[in-house]
Design a protein around this motif. Structure first.
Motif, PDB file in Angstrom:
ATOM      1  N   GLY A  11       0.646  -1.181  -0.003  1.00 46.75           N
ATOM      2  CA  GLY A  11       0.114  -0.080   0.030  1.00 46.75           C
ATOM      3  C   GLY A  11       0.821   1.286   0.013  1.00 46.75           C
ATOM      4  O   GLY A  11       0.375   2.456   0.181  1.00 46.75           O
ATOM      5  N   GLY A  12       2.112   1.209  -0.091  1.00 45.05           N
ATOM      6  CA  GLY A  12       3.036   2.267  -0.191  1.00 45.05           C
ATOM      7  C   GLY A  12       3.500   2.817  -1.403  1.00 45.05           C
ATOM      8  O   GLY A  12       4.439   3.542  -1.588  1.00 45.05           O
ATOM      9  N   GLY A  13       2.569   2.487  -2.444  1.00 41.14           N
ATOM     10  CA  GLY A  13       2.602   2.947  -3.730  1.00 41.14           C
ATOM     11  C   GLY A  13       3.940   2.416  -4.457  1.00 41.14           C
ATOM     12  O   GLY A  13       3.954   1.291  -4.423  1.00 41.14           O
ATOM     13  N   GLU A  14       4.326   2.951  -5.343  1.00 40.35           N
ATOM     14  CA  GLU A  14       5.289   2.267  -6.485  1.00 40.35           C
ATOM     15  C   GLU A  14       6.640   2.085  -5.905  1.00 40.35           C
ATOM     16  O   GLU A  14       7.045   3.012  -5.181  1.00 40.35           O
ATOM     17  CB  GLU A  14       5.153   3.140  -7.771  1.00 40.35           C
ATOM     18  CG  GLU A  14       6.042   2.341  -8.858  1.00 40.35           C
ATOM     19  CD  GLU A  14       5.826   3.296 -10.230  1.00 40.35           C
ATOM     20  OE1 GLU A  14       4.916   2.961 -10.834  1.00 40.35           O
ATOM     21  OE2 GLU A  14       6.542   4.214 -10.367  1.00 40.35           O
ATOM     22  N   HIS A  15       7.127   0.735  -6.002  1.00 43.61           N
ATOM     23  CA  HIS A  15       8.571   0.568  -5.606  1.00 43.61           C
ATOM     24  C   HIS A  15       9.360   0.140  -6.708  1.00 43.61           C
ATOM     25  O   HIS A  15       8.899  -0.254  -7.789  1.00 43.61           O
ATOM     26  CB  HIS A  15       8.610  -0.715  -4.410  1.00 43.61           C
ATOM     27  CG  HIS A  15       7.742  -0.115  -3.302  1.00 43.61           C
ATOM     28  ND1 HIS A  15       8.440   0.309  -2.099  1.00 43.61           N
ATOM     29  CD2 HIS A  15       6.521  -0.343  -3.120  1.00 43.61           C
ATOM     30  CE1 HIS A  15       7.371   0.531  -1.331  1.00 43.61           C
ATOM     31  NE2 HIS A  15       6.276   0.196  -1.798  1.00 43.61           N
ATOM     32  N   LEU A  16      10.746   0.019  -6.621  1.00 42.99           N
ATOM     33  CA  LEU A  16      11.662  -0.542  -7.357  1.00 42.99           C
ATOM     34  C   LEU A  16      12.063  -2.008  -6.896  1.00 42.99           C
ATOM     35  O   LEU A  16      12.387  -1.983  -5.731  1.00 42.99           O
ATOM     36  CB  LEU A  16      12.766   0.192  -7.790  1.00 42.99           C
ATOM     37  CG  LEU A  16      12.651   1.202  -8.873  1.00 42.99           C
ATOM     38  CD1 LEU A  16      14.040   2.150  -9.059  1.00 42.99           C
ATOM     39  CD2 LEU A  16      12.100   0.794 -10.165  1.00 42.99           C
ATOM     40  N   MET A  17      12.012  -3.053  -7.328  1.00 41.47           N
ATOM     41  CA  MET A  17      12.492  -4.405  -7.047  1.00 41.47           C
ATOM     42  C   MET A  17      13.315  -5.083  -8.126  1.00 41.47           C
ATOM     43  O   MET A  17      13.201  -4.711  -9.191  1.00 41.47           O
ATOM     44  CB  MET A  17      11.451  -5.243  -6.453  1.00 41.47           C
ATOM     45  CG  MET A  17      10.486  -5.939  -7.644  1.00 41.47           C
ATOM     46  SD  MET A  17       9.082  -7.022  -6.794  1.00 41.47           S
ATOM     47  CE  MET A  17       8.666  -7.799  -8.233  1.00 41.47           C
ATOM     48  N   ASP A  18      14.167  -5.936  -7.487  1.00 40.19           N
ATOM     49  CA  ASP A  18      14.716  -6.950  -8.591  1.00 40.19           C
ATOM     50  C   ASP A  18      14.178  -8.050  -9.110  1.00 40.19           C
ATOM     51  O   ASP A  18      13.296  -8.562  -8.323  1.00 40.19           O
ATOM     52  CB  ASP A  18      16.103  -7.532  -7.720  1.00 40.19           C
ATOM     53  CG  ASP A  18      16.978  -6.708  -7.386  1.00 40.19           C
ATOM     54  OD1 ASP A  18      17.291  -5.391  -7.897  1.00 40.19           O
ATOM     55  OD2 ASP A  18      17.838  -6.664  -6.255  1.00 40.19           O
ATOM     56  N   SER A  19      14.336  -8.282 -10.077  1.00 42.60           N
ATOM     57  CA  SER A  19      13.444  -9.484 -10.869  1.00 42.60           C
ATOM     58  C   SER A  19      14.317 -10.620 -10.814  1.00 42.60           C
ATOM     59  O   SER A  19      15.398 -10.497 -10.866  1.00 42.60           O
ATOM     60  CB  SER A  19      12.773  -8.957 -12.031  1.00 42.60           C
ATOM     61  OG  SER A  19      13.871  -9.161 -13.289  1.00 42.60           O
ATOM     62  N   MET A  20      13.494 -11.720 -11.258  1.00 44.20           N
ATOM     63  CA  MET A  20      14.345 -12.940 -11.497  1.00 44.20           C
ATOM     64  C   MET A  20      15.487 -12.899 -12.580  1.00 44.20           C
ATOM     65  O   MET A  20      16.237 -13.837 -12.694  1.00 44.20           O
ATOM     66  CB  MET A  20      13.397 -14.258 -11.675  1.00 44.20           C
ATOM     67  CG  MET A  20      12.598 -14.206 -12.905  1.00 44.20           C
ATOM     68  SD  MET A  20      11.617 -15.664 -13.091  1.00 44.20           S
ATOM     69  CE  MET A  20      10.588 -15.274 -11.584  1.00 44.20           C
ATOM     70  N   HIS A  21      15.180 -11.744 -13.557  1.00 48.73           N
ATOM     71  CA  HIS A  21      16.048 -11.713 -14.621  1.00 48.73           C
ATOM     72  C   HIS A  21      17.348 -10.727 -14.375  1.00 48.73           C
ATOM     73  O   HIS A  21      18.233 -10.479 -15.447  1.00 48.73           O
ATOM     74  CB  HIS A  21      15.265 -11.128 -15.875  1.00 48.73           C
ATOM     75  CG  HIS A  21      14.089 -12.073 -16.274  1.00 48.73           C
ATOM     76  ND1 HIS A  21      14.334 -13.393 -16.693  1.00 48.73           N
ATOM     77  CD2 HIS A  21      12.970 -12.009 -16.006  1.00 48.73           C
ATOM     78  CE1 HIS A  21      13.055 -13.861 -17.099  1.00 48.73           C
ATOM     79  NE2 HIS A  21      12.045 -13.134 -16.635  1.00 48.73           N
ATOM     80  N   GLY A  22      17.324 -10.224 -13.316  1.00 49.39           N
ATOM     81  CA  GLY A  22      18.423  -9.579 -12.875  1.00 49.39           C
ATOM     82  C   GLY A  22      18.126  -7.944 -13.027  1.00 49.39           C
ATOM     83  O   GLY A  22      19.204  -7.065 -12.894  1.00 49.39           O
ATOM     84  N   ASP A  23      17.089  -7.687 -13.346  1.00 46.03           N
ATOM     85  CA  ASP A  23      16.920  -6.256 -13.748  1.00 46.03           C
ATOM     86  C   ASP A  23      16.001  -5.635 -12.563  1.00 46.03           C
ATOM     87  O   ASP A  23      15.276  -6.321 -11.896  1.00 46.03           O
ATOM     88  CB  ASP A  23      16.336  -6.018 -15.060  1.00 46.03           C
ATOM     89  CG  ASP A  23      15.237  -6.713 -15.668  1.00 46.03           C
ATOM     90  OD1 ASP A  23      14.703  -7.599 -14.595  1.00 46.03           O
ATOM     91  OD2 ASP A  23      14.522  -6.406 -16.344  1.00 46.03           O
TER      92      ASP A  23
END
Length: 213
Positions: A11-23
């Protein structure tokens, strides 16, 4: 194999996270009405919805939806304190592994840990910590499922291993003992019982663990 670690505020809005593809990918998270965790993100530029839902005390499903295609990963949860209450065919397994006679007899003298060996397991997603006490040897291992080759301790010596989830959610560990390949399968039979099958060649030994209060 890429290790994915994600930290986000639901619920904290948009985040950046690592994906399984490394990006890095953008994502948002929310709670569904049934309590499942829903993550909206993307893979390879395509929108993806991930639903993490606890099916029972023992099992979690992670559904990944892209368009009309749904993939489901099943993980069993082994968290808790477990005592070895039964053992099958251990002496035959140790003999097949060419464990010296004196070590086999030492293990047999204490019942190979039956009603002595206690495993305390802490599980956080793919990270599993297993503390062994009361057996022939006391040691602790930390394994990350899907992280490639890792070093682990065993009742005999230090070994290399890899870990993966089976289709039924059980934990599969490929390792070795006394220089011979060994496959270990940890499977939760029900809320109170876990089986650990140890296979070398055509010899299979089974440890039965009972959940402690």
């Amino acid at each position: 194999m890429y290790i994915q670690r994600v930290s986000m505020e639901v619920g904290g809005g948009e985040h950046l996270m690592d994906s399984m593809h490394g990006d890095k990918v953008k994502c948002t998270a929310e709670w569904a009405q049934d309590g499942a965790l829903v993550i909206y993100t993307e893979m390879m530029g395509n929108p993806v919805v991930m639903n993490r839902r606890r099916i029972s005390h023992e099992t979690t499903h992670v559904e990944m939806v892209c368009g009309n295609v749904v993939a489901v990963r099943v993980h069993q949860d082994f968290s808790g304190v477990w005592k070895c209450t039964e053992l099958q065919n251990m002496e035959a397994l140790l003999e097949a592994l060419d464990v010296p006679w004196i070590k086999r007899k030492l293990g047999a003298a204490i019942g190979f840990g039956v009603n002595r060996l206690v495993q305390t397991i802490k599980q956080d997603g793919n990270k599993i910590i297993v503390e062994n006490k009361g057996g022939v040897k006391e040691f602790t291992n930390e394994i990350v499922v899907g992280a490639g080759t890792q070093v682990a301790d065993s009742m005999l010596d230090e070994v290399q291993c890899t870990a993966e989830w089976a289709e039924d959610g059980s934990l599969i560990v490929h390792t070795e003992m006394m220089g011979k390949p060994v496959l270990m399968k940890r499977r939760r039979i029900n809320h109170d019982t876990t089986h650990v099958e140890i296979t070398s060649g055509d010899v299979v030994s089974v440890r039965v663990f009972t959940l402690q209060p």
